[in-house]
Design a protein around this motif. Structure first.
Motif, PDB file in Angstrom:
ATOM      1  N   VAL A  21      34.054 -33.261 -52.605  1.00  0.00           N
ATOM      2  CA  VAL A  21      34.755 -32.224 -51.843  1.00  0.00           C
ATOM      3  C   VAL A  21      36.244 -32.158 -52.230  1.00  0.00           C
ATOM      4  CG1 VAL A  21      35.354 -31.450 -49.504  1.00  0.00           C
ATOM      5  CG2 VAL A  21      33.067 -32.363 -49.986  1.00  0.00           C
ATOM      6  N   GLU A  40      42.868 -40.607 -55.115  1.00  0.00           N
ATOM      7  CA  GLU A  40      41.497 -41.132 -54.998  1.00  0.00           C
ATOM      8  C   GLU A  40      41.510 -42.634 -55.284  1.00  0.00           C
ATOM      9  OE1 GLU A  40      38.310 -40.525 -54.044  1.00  0.00           O
ATOM     10  OE2 GLU A  40      37.854 -42.509 -54.850  1.00  0.00           O
ATOM     11  N   ARG A  41      40.884 -43.353 -54.352  1.00  0.00           N
ATOM     12  CA  ARG A  41      40.833 -44.817 -54.444  1.00  0.00           C
ATOM     13  C   ARG A  41      40.106 -45.308 -55.704  1.00  0.00           C
ATOM     14  NH1 ARG A  41      40.132 -48.157 -49.795  1.00  0.00           N
ATOM     15  NH2 ARG A  41      39.753 -46.288 -48.551  1.00  0.00           N
ATOM     16  N   GLY A  51      23.586 -37.443 -52.486  1.00  0.00           N
ATOM     17  CA  GLY A  51      24.071 -36.074 -52.646  1.00  0.00           C
ATOM     18  C   GLY A  51      23.457 -35.320 -53.815  1.00  0.00           C
ATOM     19  N   ASN A  53      20.835 -32.984 -53.915  1.00  0.00           N
ATOM     20  CA  ASN A  53      20.173 -31.694 -53.751  1.00  0.00           C
ATOM     21  C   ASN A  53      21.226 -30.592 -53.637  1.00  0.00           C
ATOM     22  OD1 ASN A  53      18.415 -29.682 -52.889  1.00  0.00           O
ATOM     23  ND2 ASN A  53      17.182 -31.158 -51.743  1.00  0.00           N
ATOM     24  N   GLN A 119      25.009 -37.756 -57.348  1.00  0.00           N
ATOM     25  CA  GLN A 119      26.375 -37.323 -57.021  1.00  0.00           C
ATOM     26  C   GLN A 119      27.408 -37.856 -58.014  1.00  0.00           C
ATOM     27  OE1 GLN A 119      27.241 -36.961 -52.779  1.00  0.00           O
ATOM     28  NE2 GLN A 119      29.151 -38.025 -53.137  1.00  0.00           N
ATOM     29  N   ALA A 144      45.582 -43.892 -50.076  1.00  0.00           N
ATOM     30  CA  ALA A 144      46.481 -43.351 -49.046  1.00  0.00           C
ATOM     31  C   ALA A 144      46.532 -44.340 -47.882  1.00  0.00           C
ATOM     32  CB  ALA A 144      45.964 -42.000 -48.566  1.00  0.00           C
ATOM     33  N   ASP A 306      32.792 -34.783 -45.531  1.00  0.00           N
ATOM     34  CA  ASP A 306      32.359 -35.819 -44.586  1.00  0.00           C
ATOM     35  C   ASP A 306      33.490 -36.262 -43.660  1.00  0.00           C
ATOM     36  OD1 ASP A 306      29.857 -35.714 -45.723  1.00  0.00           O
ATOM     37  OD2 ASP A 306      29.695 -37.873 -46.060  1.00  0.00           O
ATOM     38  N   GLY A 316      19.447 -32.395 -47.224  1.00  0.00           N
ATOM     39  CA  GLY A 316      20.431 -32.154 -48.278  1.00  0.00           C
ATOM     40  C   GLY A 316      21.538 -31.195 -47.875  1.00  0.00           C
ATOM     41  N   GLY A 318      24.704 -32.308 -46.719  1.00  0.00           N
ATOM     42  CA  GLY A 318      26.034 -32.916 -46.704  1.00  0.00           C
ATOM     43  C   GLY A 318      26.997 -32.393 -47.747  1.00  0.00           C
ATOM     44  N   VAL A 319      26.709 -32.651 -49.004  1.00  0.00           N
ATOM     45  CA  VAL A 319      27.663 -32.271 -50.043  1.00  0.00           C
ATOM     46  C   VAL A 319      27.741 -30.744 -50.141  1.00  0.00           C
ATOM     47  CG1 VAL A 319      26.160 -32.334 -52.070  1.00  0.00           C
ATOM     48  CG2 VAL A 319      28.521 -32.994 -52.292  1.00  0.00           C
ATOM     49  N   ASN A 320      26.636 -30.077 -49.866  1.00  0.00           N
ATOM     50  CA  ASN A 320      26.647 -28.607 -49.918  1.00  0.00           C
ATOM     51  C   ASN A 320      27.577 -28.027 -48.856  1.00  0.00           C
ATOM     52  OD1 ASN A 320      24.554 -28.119 -52.009  1.00  0.00           O
ATOM     53  ND2 ASN A 320      23.275 -29.257 -50.580  1.00  0.00           N
TER      54      ASN A 320
HETATM   55  C1  FAD Z   1      21.389 -41.672 -49.243  1.00  0.00           C
HETATM   56  C2  FAD Z   1      22.156 -40.400 -49.175  1.00  0.00           C
HETATM   57  C3  FAD Z   1      21.580 -39.237 -49.712  1.00  0.00           C
HETATM   58  C4  FAD Z   1      22.262 -38.023 -49.636  1.00  0.00           C
HETATM   59  N1  FAD Z   1      21.670 -36.912 -50.144  1.00  0.00           N
HETATM   60  C5  FAD Z   1      22.294 -35.713 -50.065  1.00  0.00           C
HETATM   61  C6  FAD Z   1      21.718 -34.530 -50.625  1.00  0.00           C
HETATM   62  O1  FAD Z   1      20.646 -34.543 -51.207  1.00  0.00           O
HETATM   63  N2  FAD Z   1      22.424 -33.361 -50.521  1.00  0.00           N
HETATM   64  C7  FAD Z   1      23.625 -33.317 -49.879  1.00  0.00           C
HETATM   65  O2  FAD Z   1      24.192 -32.220 -49.771  1.00  0.00           O
HETATM   66  N3  FAD Z   1      24.211 -34.425 -49.381  1.00  0.00           N
HETATM   67  C8  FAD Z   1      23.583 -35.618 -49.441  1.00  0.00           C
HETATM   68  N4  FAD Z   1      24.175 -36.736 -48.941  1.00  0.00           N
HETATM   69  C9  FAD Z   1      25.498 -36.627 -48.317  1.00  0.00           C
HETATM   70  C10 FAD Z   1      26.621 -36.579 -49.371  1.00  0.00           C
HETATM   71  O3  FAD Z   1      26.533 -37.695 -50.211  1.00  0.00           O
HETATM   72  C11 FAD Z   1      27.984 -36.549 -48.665  1.00  0.00           C
HETATM   73  O4  FAD Z   1      27.971 -35.471 -47.750  1.00  0.00           O
HETATM   74  C12 FAD Z   1      29.118 -36.376 -49.686  1.00  0.00           C
HETATM   75  O5  FAD Z   1      29.366 -37.592 -50.360  1.00  0.00           O
HETATM   76  C13 FAD Z   1      30.416 -35.951 -49.006  1.00  0.00           C
HETATM   77  O6  FAD Z   1      31.426 -35.804 -49.964  1.00  0.00           O
HETATM   78  P1  FAD Z   1      32.956 -36.025 -49.581  1.00  0.00           P
HETATM   79  O7  FAD Z   1      33.721 -35.746 -50.800  1.00  0.00           O
HETATM   80  O8  FAD Z   1      33.260 -35.288 -48.329  1.00  0.00           O
HETATM   81  O9  FAD Z   1      33.059 -37.541 -49.155  1.00  0.00           O
HETATM   82  P2  FAD Z   1      32.820 -38.852 -50.037  1.00  0.00           P
HETATM   83  O10 FAD Z   1      31.774 -38.632 -51.053  1.00  0.00           O
HETATM   84  O11 FAD Z   1      32.637 -39.963 -49.055  1.00  0.00           O
HETATM   85  O12 FAD Z   1      34.183 -39.013 -50.807  1.00  0.00           O
HETATM   86  C14 FAD Z   1      35.345 -39.475 -50.166  1.00  0.00           C
HETATM   87  C15 FAD Z   1      36.268 -40.031 -51.232  1.00  0.00           C
HETATM   88  O13 FAD Z   1      37.503 -40.413 -50.629  1.00  0.00           O
HETATM   89  C16 FAD Z   1      37.926 -41.623 -51.179  1.00  0.00           C
HETATM   90  N5  FAD Z   1      38.802 -42.241 -50.182  1.00  0.00           N
HETATM   91  C17 FAD Z   1      38.493 -42.628 -48.931  1.00  0.00           C
HETATM   92  N6  FAD Z   1      39.575 -43.105 -48.291  1.00  0.00           N
HETATM   93  C18 FAD Z   1      40.607 -43.019 -49.168  1.00  0.00           C
HETATM   94  C19 FAD Z   1      41.986 -43.343 -49.092  1.00  0.00           C
HETATM   95  N7  FAD Z   1      42.545 -43.851 -47.983  1.00  0.00           N
HETATM   96  N8  FAD Z   1      42.755 -43.132 -50.184  1.00  0.00           N
HETATM   97  C20 FAD Z   1      42.218 -42.609 -51.329  1.00  0.00           C
HETATM   98  N9  FAD Z   1      40.917 -42.276 -51.453  1.00  0.00           N
HETATM   99  C21 FAD Z   1      40.121 -42.475 -50.376  1.00  0.00           C
HETATM  100  C22 FAD Z   1      36.647 -42.385 -51.454  1.00  0.00           C
HETATM  101  O14 FAD Z   1      36.845 -43.358 -52.472  1.00  0.00           O
HETATM  102  C23 FAD Z   1      35.704 -41.283 -51.891  1.00  0.00           C
HETATM  103  O15 FAD Z   1      35.679 -41.089 -53.281  1.00  0.00           O
HETATM  104  C24 FAD Z   1      23.531 -37.963 -49.021  1.00  0.00           C
HETATM  105  C25 FAD Z   1      24.125 -39.149 -48.512  1.00  0.00           C
HETATM  106  C26 FAD Z   1      23.448 -40.342 -48.571  1.00  0.00           C
HETATM  107  C27 FAD Z   1      24.082 -41.596 -48.011  1.00  0.00           C
END
Ligand code: FAD
Length: 543
Positions: A21, A40-41, A51, A53, A119, A144, A306, A316, A318-320
């Motif tokens: 995201v 990014e950490r 993630g 799908n 993902q 951060a 998230d 599926g 979440g990431v969408n």
């Molecule tokens: C088993 C499993 C299966 C899934 N399958 C699906 C699917 O099929 N389809 C779908 O749409 N979704 C799926 N999801 C959900 C999807 O993975 C999440 O919704 C998605 O990762 C969200 O992306 P994001 O970028 O919001 O958060 P994240 O992927 O959690 O990324 C957050 C980022 O922020 C960084 N970060 C955190 N705190 C700090 C800080 N203080 N300083 C710097 N960096 C930081 C982290 O290192 C990380 O890289 C699944 C999840 C799981 C657990």
């Protein structure tokens, strides 16, 4: 920490978190020339195959981010092999099954086909795309620690990669894309509403060629949901990571389960319904729960992905959902920073995206868990085979209709001219008609190109056999408000009549802001609402 003490550089936006995201948002901003920094950490994407799908709509984002081809090349399952889903009863090899999450049923309403890949591969593609954008600075390996704001800006304190030490970044806005434990959300004082389903979940990654052989009986399927009467509607879920060897699995496990005190081999064998050989590669856990931030905006700080909403990976979503947040917020932040976004535009991010997630959780994910439980409680083939089979068939039909009903829309948004009394929701219907607040369906133009190939980063006016005066009045309004607008003129034929409107105002995120057959009395008021500017007149549709 004042927003302006000790700062060395000034950006327009700080994106905290570079998962999918945060990376998507940085691209949406960077492509519009917004100067942003991404913190990014992790130096490399986390190697967990979640993630996977990706919907057709998500692939449209990749199209507009100029990363669609790269993403399709990164697919881990060969294109000729299907990426469909299957639901089974009792065990994966059990007697009852139906097709599930058949996204191909809504393919025609989107410009691109859906996709499936881990993902970490998606993130690698996004990282490569971000690297090409000169206005985006990436600080991988940076964490951060504090996020502060005052009336004129934000300041983010970070620990840089080894040797760089502590720095303070400042900008006009900060967006927390830092996942479900978001520091940004906490620092901004944004509370969450939780609905805890109180389940500990395990995520297993394993290698098995034998499982691939066993599942050849289900050709073209890549993910499999097993319903079991003991699990009260929670799922045992298998998914392919590639074709032939690597898999993931998730399921509820008893509270207190650790990697060392539970027999995961027995769980996998019981879920499949037969023993098979495999090599375990990863055992991880998470708590299944729903969480939604009580606001997606606090002053100059926003949350997305998230960080704003989390839920079990059922269906599926979440990431969408998170990538749609990025697209929605991206154009609004860019418009505000460019000066043509009105004072209400940034608030429309929360007004549109929060109810859509609430509806996704309520009307799709929680509903699926509840209805699976009710079905499993009520029907058992060992008790009454005929009743079970009749209801199993009914569920198969419902699974088909659910794909069509997931149609996030902003009919009730203050920034579109939707019907009176409408609300924003994930529940909707797919249609070719251009409807205010809904995603625009693709259509072929007389040139042979698709409408989606002609839409740019700004607004678009589709004009089908519309009088010049109507088009010119919109173009004049756009000039007066400094809104970037492309006009696409064509005839109302060749399939375009299915839009059901001669004039369609399309937002930068490909949602319809307004549609009508005749020019509105005051096109400038139509445009003003779409960009969050107060209009001179009332709220009635000026058409
Ligand atoms: C088993 C499993 C299966 C899934 N399958 C699906 C699917 O099929 N389809 C779908 O749409 N979704 C799926 N999801 C959900 C999807 O993975 C999440 O919704 C998605 O990762 C969200 O992306 P994001 O970028 O919001 O958060 P994240 O992927 O959690 O990324 C957050 C980022 O922020 C960084 N970060 C955190 N705190 C700090 C800080 N203080 N300083 C710097 N960096 C930081 C982290 O290192 C990380 O890289 C699944 C999840 C799981 C657990």
């Amino acid at each position: 920490m004042s927003a302006f003490v000790g700062d060395t550089r000034l950006s327009q936006v700080i994106v905290i978190g570079g998962g999918p995201v945060g990376l998507g948002l940085a691209i949406a901003l960077g492509q519009r020339g917004i100067d942003c920094v991404l913190v990014e950490r992790r130096t490399e994407p986390q190697p967990v195959p979640k993630g996977q799908n990706l919907t057709q709509r998500t692939m449209e984002h990749f199209h507009f981010w100029h990363a669609e081809d790269a993403l399709r090349r990164a697919r881990t399952i060969p294109p000729e092999y299907g990426i469909g889903g299957l639901t089974t009863y009792g065990t994966l090899l059990g007697d009852y099954r139906y097709d599930w999450l058949q996204r191909e049923l809504v393919r025609d309403y989107y410009f691109t086909a859906n996709e499936r890949l881990p993902q970490y591969e998606t993130e690698a593609v996004l990282r490569a795309r971000v690297a090409k954008l000169p206005s985006v600075r990436t600080l991988y390996g940076s964490v951060a620690r504090k996020v502060r704001q005052d009336a004129s800006g934000v300041a983010v304190e970070i620990d840089g990669p080894d040797g760089v030490g502590r720095q303070i970044l400042r900008a006009a806005y900060a967006v927390g894309c830092d996942g479900s434990h978001s520091l940004t959300r906490q620092e901004a004082g944004i509370t969450q509403t939780l609905s805890d389903h109180d389940r500990r979940m395990v995520l297993l990654v394993f290698r098995s060629t034998e499982l691939h052989e066993l599942l050849k009986r289900y050709p073209g399927k890549s993910f499999y949901c097993v319903l079991h009467p003991d699990l009260k509607g929670y799922w045992r879920f298998f998914g392919r990571v590639d074709l032939g060897s690597t898999w993931f699995f998730h399921a509820p496990v008893p509270p207190g389960t650790t990697a060392d005190n539970f027999d995961f081999h027995a769980l996998l064998h019981a879920s499949l319904g037969a023993p098979f050989d495999f090599t375990m590669e990863h055992v991880g856990f998470w708590d299944l729960r729903f969480a939604i931030a009580d606001t997606y905006r606090q002053g100059r700080i926003f949350v997305a992905g998230d960080a704003a909403h989390s839920h079990p990976p059922y269906g599926g979503y979440g990431v969408n959902t998170g990538l749609e947040d990025a697209t929605n917020l991206g154009w609004k932040l860019a418009a505000t920073l460019a000066g043509w976004g009105g004072p209400a535009l940034l608030d429309s991010y929360d007004a549109e995206r929060r109810p859509v997630f609430a509806s996704t959780a309520r009307d799709f994910i929680e509903k699926a868990i509840r209805s699976d439980k009710e079905f499993l409680d009520a029907f058992d083939p060992a008790r009454d085979r005929a009743a079970f089979e009749a209801n199993w068939s009914r569920r198969a039909a419902l699974a088909r209709s659910e794909v069509g009903e997931f149609e996030p829309n902003y009919e009730g948004s203050p920034a579109v001219w939707g019907p009176p009394g409408a609300s924003c929701s994930a529940l909707g219907s797919h249609a070719f008609a251009a409807r205010a607040g809904h995603h625009l369906a693709p259509r072929i133009l007389s040139s042979g190109r698709n409408v989606f190939e002609e839409l740019g980063d700004g607004f678009a006016l589709l004009a089908f056999d519309a009088p010049d005066s109507a088009v010119e009045s919109f173009e004049g309004a756009a000039r007066a408000l400094s809104v970037p607008l492309v006009t696409l003129r064509d005839s109302l034929a060749g399939g375009r009549e299915r839009y059901g409107a001669r004039l369609i105002l399309v937002r930068p995120d490909q949602f319809v802001a307004w549609a009508g057959d005749a020019a509105p009395a005051a096109p400038i008021d139509v445009l003003r609402r779409a960009i969050g500017q107060p209009s001179g007149g009332g709220s009635a549709n000026p058409a």
